[in-house]
Design an enzyme around this catalytic site. Structure first.
Site, PDB file in Angstrom:
ATOM      1  N   PRO A  13       0.852  -1.186   0.000  1.00 13.11           N
ATOM      2  CA  PRO A  13       0.000   0.000   0.000  1.00 13.11           C
ATOM      3  C   PRO A  13       0.892   1.242   0.000  1.00 13.11           C
ATOM      4  CG  PRO A  13      -0.474  -1.454   1.876  1.00 13.11           C
ATOM      5  CD  PRO A  13       0.782  -1.930   1.264  1.00 13.11           C
ATOM      6  N   MET A  14       0.656   2.161  -0.927  1.00 19.38           N
ATOM      7  CA  MET A  14       1.470   3.380  -1.001  1.00 19.38           C
ATOM      8  C   MET A  14       0.552   4.578  -1.218  1.00 19.38           C
ATOM      9  SD  MET A  14       4.799   2.053  -3.187  1.00 19.38           S
ATOM     10  CE  MET A  14       3.899   0.906  -4.266  1.00 19.38           C
ATOM     11  N   GLN A  66      -6.372  -1.943   2.723  1.00 17.80           N
ATOM     12  CA  GLN A  66      -5.655  -1.600   3.953  1.00 17.80           C
ATOM     13  C   GLN A  66      -6.413  -0.519   4.711  1.00 17.80           C
ATOM     14  OE1 GLN A  66      -1.920   0.792   4.535  1.00 17.80           O
ATOM     15  NE2 GLN A  66      -1.110  -1.179   5.224  1.00 17.80           N
ATOM     16  N   CYS A  96       2.719   3.038   9.139  1.00 13.98           N
ATOM     17  CA  CYS A  96       2.876   4.388   8.610  1.00 13.98           C
ATOM     18  C   CYS A  96       3.314   5.354   9.702  1.00 13.98           C
ATOM     19  CB  CYS A  96       1.568   4.865   7.988  1.00 13.98           C
ATOM     20  SG  CYS A  96       1.695   6.510   7.250  1.00 13.98           S
ATOM     21  N   LYS A 135       0.285  -5.206   8.537  1.00 14.54           N
ATOM     22  CA  LYS A 135       1.563  -4.727   8.018  1.00 14.54           C
ATOM     23  C   LYS A 135       2.195  -3.869   9.099  1.00 14.54           C
ATOM     24  CE  LYS A 135       3.829  -2.576   4.032  1.00 14.54           C
ATOM     25  NZ  LYS A 135       4.663  -1.565   4.699  1.00 14.54           N
ATOM     26  N   HIS A 167       7.839  -4.614   7.476  1.00 14.81           N
ATOM     27  CA  HIS A 167       8.800  -3.662   6.926  1.00 14.81           C
ATOM     28  C   HIS A 167      10.030  -3.724   7.820  1.00 14.81           C
ATOM     29  CE1 HIS A 167       9.487   0.579   5.063  1.00 14.81           C
ATOM     30  NE2 HIS A 167      10.627  -0.035   5.308  1.00 14.81           N
ATOM     31  N   ASN A 207       9.315  -6.749   3.651  1.00 19.51           N
ATOM     32  CA  ASN A 207       9.125  -5.515   2.901  1.00 19.51           C
ATOM     33  C   ASN A 207      10.254  -4.558   3.276  1.00 19.51           C
ATOM     34  OD1 ASN A 207       7.216  -2.610   3.467  1.00 19.51           O
ATOM     35  ND2 ASN A 207       7.669  -3.354   1.416  1.00 19.51           N
TER      36      ASN A 207
END
Length: 338
Positions: A13-14, A66, A96, A135, A167, A207
Site C-alpha cells: 500500500p502506497m 488496507q 505508517c 503490516k 517492513h 518488505n
C-alpha cells in the site's frame, strides 16, 4: 489459488500511488500478485461515509483493502464495509509513521500497543470471513526490535492473525519525515528471517528496500513466505511484475510485456474518460513502464506534457507507445546496445 499463495509477491500500500488506476495497470502485468489499496482510514468510511474510497474494478482481484484506525468497533465496521465491497483481504496499517497518522493514534505508533492491535484484529476477524492481516515495522523510536517484534507477533497472532508483512526498518516517529523513514533507518532483514524460525505457523512477508525479482527469490528460498515490493514496483513496474508469474508463481506461458499492458489499458482509459475522468489520472502511473528502454524518455515526456490537456485520450498513449516501438526497431536495425 489461495490468497496466501498470491501473497508470495505483493505490492505494498502506497499513499497517493496505489489507487485503483495503478492497481488496474499492475494487474495487466501480473495475474497473480496480490495488490493493496492505499490506506483508507476507518473513520472516513464509518463516520464520513466515504464509500467512494472502496471503488475498484473487478479485474483487480486478488486485491486487499488496507485500513488505518485504532478503535476496534470502528475497524470492525470498516472491515465489514470492505468485505461487502468485494475485497479479498483486510489489512491493518501498523507501519505508517506520518504525523497525520500518529495524531489519529494509528499506523506505526501502534507498535507501542500490541494489546490494542490484538483487540482491533480480533474485532475485525469476528466481523468478516476473509483474511485479516497486519503490516508492521520491526519497532519504533528507542524500542529494541529483538524484543518488541517477537512480542508483537506473538500477541497479535494469538488474536487470530495468521499473516504479517514486516517492513524491516524501525520507524522514527519524531525527527524523521515519512520519506526519511523509508530510507534512513537501517534495514534488518536478518531479524525478519529469524522470526520465520520463531513463528513457523505464521505466513511472513518481508518488505523494505527490495528492488529485484532476484532478491525476492532469495528471500523465498531462505524460508520466508512472501515478498512485498514498494517503490520499485511503482517506478519500474515491468521489471518487477512482467516475469513474476513465471518466476515466483510457477505459471506457464510467455511473460507479459509493458507494450501489451499499454494496449490492455486503452479500453479502460476510454471508460474512465467517458465517465468524466482525466487521462493523467491514469497515465501518471504509467510513466515508469519502459524505464531503461529505448524511447522511455520520449514516452514519459509525451504523457507528462500532454495527458493533462483538454481532449487528451487514448490516441496520445498510442502515439507515445509508437515512440518506444520506433526507437527499439531503430536500435535493432543498427545493432546498437540498449
Amino acid at each position: 489459488m489461495q490468497i496466501n499463495q498470491h501473497a508470495r509477491l505483493s505490492i505494498a500500500p502506497m499513499m497517493d500511488w496505489t489507487d485503483r488506476h495503478c492497481r488496474y495497470l499492475h494487474r495487466q502485468l501480473s495475474r497473480h500478485a496480490l495488490l493493496y489499496t492505499e490506506m483508507v482510514t476507518a473513520p472516513a468510511l464509518v463516520r464520513g461515509n466515504a464509500l467512494h474510497l472502496l471503488e475498484h474494478d473487478p479485474k483487480e482481484h486478488p486485491v486487499a483493502l488496507q485500513l488505518g484506525g485504532s478503535d476496534p468497533d470502528e475497524l470492525a465496521q470498516a472491515a465489514r464495509l470492505g468485505y461487502q465491497a468485494g475485497y479479498d483481504e483486510i489489512n491493518l496499517n501498523v507501519g505508517c509513521p506520518s504525523d497525520r497518522v500518529q495524531s489519529g493514534t494509528f499506523g506505526a505508533v501502534l507498535m507501542h500497543e500490541p494489546r490494542l492491535v490484538a483487540e482491533c484484529c480480533s474485532a475485525m476477524i469476528s466481523a468478516v470471513p476473509v483474511d485479516v492481516t497486519v503490516k508492521c515495522r520491526i519497532g519504533v523510536d528507542d524500542q529494541n526490535p529483538e524484543i518488541v517484534l517477537p512480542e508483537f507477533l506473538s500477541r497479535v497472532s494469538a488474536a487470530g492473525v495468521g499473516r504479517f508483512a514486516i517492513h524491516a526498518r524501525k520507524a522514527w516517529l519524531k525527527g524523521l519525515s515519512p520519506k526519511e523513514n523509508r530510507d534512513i533507518p537501517p534495514l534488518d532483514y536478518d531479524l525478519v528471517l529469524r522470526m520465520r524460525g520463531l513463528f513457523p505457523a505464521l505466513h511472513l512477508s518481508i518488505n523494505g528496500g527490495i528492488t529485484t525479482l532476484d532478491q525476492a527469490e532469495a528471500f523465498l528460498q531462505a524460508g520466508l513466505d512472501g515478498v512485498m515490493f514498494g517503490r520499485a514496483a511503482y517506478h519500474q513496474p515491468a521489471d518487477v511484475l512482467c516475469q513474476a508469474d513465471r518466476r515466483i508463481f510457477g505459471a506457464e506461458g510467455p511473460d507479459t510485456t509493458p507494450e501489451d499492458a499499454v494496449r490492455a489499458m486503452l479500453p479502460y482509459i476510454e471508460r474512465h474518460l467517458s465517465q468524466g475522468g482525466k487521462l493523467n489520472q491514469i497515465t501518471r502511473h504509467m510513466l515508469g513502464l519502459f524505464s531503461g528502454r529505448p524511447g522511455a524518455r520520449a514516452w514519459r515526456r509525451m504523457l507528462s506534457e500532454g495527458a493533462h490537456l483538454a481532449g487528451a485520450g487514448p490516441k496520445l498513449v498510442e502515439q507515445a507507445l509508437a515512440r518506444i516501438t520506433d526507437e527499439t526497431d531503430a536500435r535493432e536495425v543498427a545493432n546498437l546496445p540498449e
